[in-house]
Design a protein around this motif. Sequence first.
Motif, PDB file in Angstrom:
ATOM      1  N   HIS A 191       0.812  -1.221   0.000  1.00  0.00           N
ATOM      2  CA  HIS A 191       0.000   0.000   0.000  1.00  0.00           C
ATOM      3  C   HIS A 191       0.845   1.270   0.000  1.00  0.00           C
ATOM      4  O   HIS A 191       0.295   2.377   0.114  1.00  0.00           O
ATOM      5  CB  HIS A 191      -0.936  -0.001   1.216  1.00  0.00           C
ATOM      6  CG  HIS A 191      -2.024  -1.029   1.111  1.00  0.00           C
ATOM      7  ND1 HIS A 191      -3.214  -0.806   0.448  1.00  0.00           N
ATOM      8  CD2 HIS A 191      -2.096  -2.304   1.578  1.00  0.00           C
ATOM      9  CE1 HIS A 191      -3.969  -1.890   0.512  1.00  0.00           C
ATOM     10  NE2 HIS A 191      -3.321  -2.803   1.191  1.00  0.00           N
ATOM     11  N   GLY A 192       2.144   1.124  -0.135  1.00  0.00           N
ATOM     12  CA  GLY A 192       3.015   2.294  -0.220  1.00  0.00           C
ATOM     13  C   GLY A 192       3.053   3.126   1.037  1.00  0.00           C
ATOM     14  O   GLY A 192       3.204   4.358   0.973  1.00  0.00           O
ATOM     15  N   LEU A 193       2.951   2.487   2.197  1.00  0.00           N
ATOM     16  CA  LEU A 193       2.966   3.199   3.471  1.00  0.00           C
ATOM     17  C   LEU A 193       4.377   3.220   4.046  1.00  0.00           C
ATOM     18  O   LEU A 193       5.184   2.307   3.811  1.00  0.00           O
ATOM     19  CB  LEU A 193       2.011   2.522   4.467  1.00  0.00           C
ATOM     20  CG  LEU A 193       0.550   2.470   4.028  1.00  0.00           C
ATOM     21  CD1 LEU A 193      -0.281   1.679   5.021  1.00  0.00           C
ATOM     22  CD2 LEU A 193       0.000   3.884   3.878  1.00  0.00           C
ATOM     23  N   PRO A 194       4.722   4.254   4.809  1.00  0.00           N
ATOM     24  CA  PRO A 194       6.082   4.362   5.359  1.00  0.00           C
ATOM     25  C   PRO A 194       6.392   3.218   6.324  1.00  0.00           C
ATOM     26  O   PRO A 194       5.547   2.806   7.118  1.00  0.00           O
ATOM     27  CB  PRO A 194       6.072   5.712   6.071  1.00  0.00           C
ATOM     28  CG  PRO A 194       4.624   6.025   6.311  1.00  0.00           C
ATOM     29  CD  PRO A 194       3.870   5.402   5.178  1.00  0.00           C
ATOM     30  N   LEU A 195       7.621   2.728   6.226  1.00  0.00           N
ATOM     31  CA  LEU A 195       8.064   1.634   7.088  1.00  0.00           C
ATOM     32  C   LEU A 195       9.514   1.926   7.499  1.00  0.00           C
ATOM     33  O   LEU A 195      10.465   1.343   6.956  1.00  0.00           O
ATOM     34  CB  LEU A 195       7.969   0.308   6.325  1.00  0.00           C
ATOM     35  CG  LEU A 195       8.207  -0.973   7.111  1.00  0.00           C
ATOM     36  CD1 LEU A 195       7.158  -1.127   8.205  1.00  0.00           C
ATOM     37  CD2 LEU A 195       8.156  -2.183   6.175  1.00  0.00           C
ATOM     38  N   PRO A 196       9.694   2.852   8.465  1.00  0.00           N
ATOM     39  CA  PRO A 196      11.057   3.284   8.831  1.00  0.00           C
ATOM     40  C   PRO A 196      11.940   2.158   9.352  1.00  0.00           C
ATOM     41  O   PRO A 196      13.131   2.103   9.044  1.00  0.00           O
ATOM     42  CB  PRO A 196      10.807   4.341   9.925  1.00  0.00           C
ATOM     43  CG  PRO A 196       9.386   4.746   9.761  1.00  0.00           C
ATOM     44  CD  PRO A 196       8.667   3.557   9.232  1.00  0.00           C
ATOM     45  N   ASP A 197      11.374   1.271  10.170  1.00  0.00           N
ATOM     46  CA  ASP A 197      12.162   0.196  10.776  1.00  0.00           C
ATOM     47  C   ASP A 197      11.410  -1.121  10.615  1.00  0.00           C
ATOM     48  O   ASP A 197      10.656  -1.532  11.503  1.00  0.00           O
ATOM     49  CB  ASP A 197      12.406   0.501  12.259  1.00  0.00           C
ATOM     50  CG  ASP A 197      13.439  -0.436  12.876  1.00  0.00           C
ATOM     51  OD1 ASP A 197      13.713  -1.500  12.284  1.00  0.00           O
ATOM     52  OD2 ASP A 197      13.971  -0.099  13.955  1.00  0.00           O
ATOM     53  N   PRO A 198      11.607  -1.819   9.482  1.00  0.00           N
ATOM     54  CA  PRO A 198      10.859  -3.062   9.235  1.00  0.00           C
ATOM     55  C   PRO A 198      11.060  -4.109  10.323  1.00  0.00           C
ATOM     56  O   PRO A 198      10.107  -4.789  10.704  1.00  0.00           O
ATOM     57  CB  PRO A 198      11.414  -3.546   7.888  1.00  0.00           C
ATOM     58  CG  PRO A 198      11.948  -2.315   7.228  1.00  0.00           C
ATOM     59  CD  PRO A 198      12.468  -1.460   8.343  1.00  0.00           C
ATOM     60  N   ALA A 199      12.293  -4.244  10.833  1.00  0.00           N
ATOM     61  CA  ALA A 199      12.570  -5.273  11.839  1.00  0.00           C
ATOM     62  C   ALA A 199      11.784  -5.000  13.122  1.00  0.00           C
ATOM     63  O   ALA A 199      11.196  -5.912  13.717  1.00  0.00           O
ATOM     64  CB  ALA A 199      14.062  -5.343  12.126  1.00  0.00           C
ATOM     65  N   ALA A 200      11.764  -3.737  13.557  1.00  0.00           N
ATOM     66  CA  ALA A 200      11.035  -3.388  14.775  1.00  0.00           C
ATOM     67  C   ALA A 200       9.528  -3.567  14.585  1.00  0.00           C
ATOM     68  O   ALA A 200       8.826  -4.043  15.485  1.00  0.00           O
ATOM     69  CB  ALA A 200      11.348  -1.947  15.170  1.00  0.00           C
ATOM     70  N   THR A 201       9.019  -3.199  13.410  1.00  0.00           N
ATOM     71  CA  THR A 201       7.598  -3.366  13.126  1.00  0.00           C
ATOM     72  C   THR A 201       7.219  -4.842  13.142  1.00  0.00           C
ATOM     73  O   THR A 201       6.180  -5.232  13.691  1.00  0.00           O
ATOM     74  CB  THR A 201       7.246  -2.758  11.759  1.00  0.00           C
ATOM     75  OG1 THR A 201       7.599  -1.368  11.758  1.00  0.00           O
ATOM     76  CG2 THR A 201       5.757  -2.903  11.468  1.00  0.00           C
TER      77      THR A 201
END
Length: 328
Positions: A115-125
């Motif tokens: 969906h093209g949403l921001p994902l600054p820290d994929p591992a933490a998410t």
Amino acid sequence: MTAVLDLRALSVDLPLGGFLTRARLPILCDVSLSVGRGESVALVGESGSGKTTLARAVMGLTPISGGSVFFEGQRVDGDLARLRRNAAMMFQDATASLSPRLTVGYLVTEPFRIHGLPLPDPAATARDLLARVGLPPAIARRYPHELSGGQARRVGVARALALDPRLVVADEPTAGLDVSVQAEVLNLMHDLRAGMGLAYLVITHNLALVRHVADRVVVLYLGRVVEEGPTARIFAAPAHPYTASLIAAEPKPDPRRRRADLAIRGEVPSVLRRPAGCEFHTRCPLVRDLCRSTPPDLVPVGDGRQARCHFADQRQDKQGERHAVDHR
């Protein structure tokens, strides 16, 4: 209650196949139902009744032939982006729904990328999403084939919850799981619903699951709604013989409580040759001549319920008399 999902006379016809025919299979016929905010609605029926087709039609995975789908008051047409951003689906085969080439950490955060949403820290998410469904951070490095059935189911839940949806469509959420793991998944769904205000549309044939998770029940037979209403009232006094037969078929440890008189006879008819009149009359233990010739309408039968049966009111009166006798 404000409706998150509202289906109005939804129909689905699928092509029969072949170059020499244009015949189509009528899978769903004029199905109407709604799911309110924070509500859990169960869709039940035998295999082949159209439950999974309805779930896929809601999510735009199967094209509809008639009727409308409304999400939060707005009609869903060709643009499915808003629906899929705010609604998620848990598939029946949890492991097969996960790509074998991607790690769990990537899979649970993939909705952000789609969906093209921001994902600054994929591992933490990924860690946060896995923790939400009770999985340790180390799971993020595994691949789907390294997961147990219960772990794969929880990963599917985490993926579904990634974008904080308002609606979750859960297709057989406990299929193939041990009883203890089923209980864990059901408790997880209950806690998430209470904590996040989720609405659920649960597709299942497991009536024990329905008793545990559903506020209301919608019963399908041959792709048509035959009964709908609050769970407790339907289980206490079903208005349609098909619903009564499904409930009577639940395994019971005490043989004296089994209802052989309500047993469903025969096989489910083909949707290509739907019976005339009431479509359930070929298997109904209470069939009468009127049932063989005249299709019944879905009508109110009291207590917030509807049933598609010519004699639903009479059944309710008899059950009320029996209930009064039992409590004297």
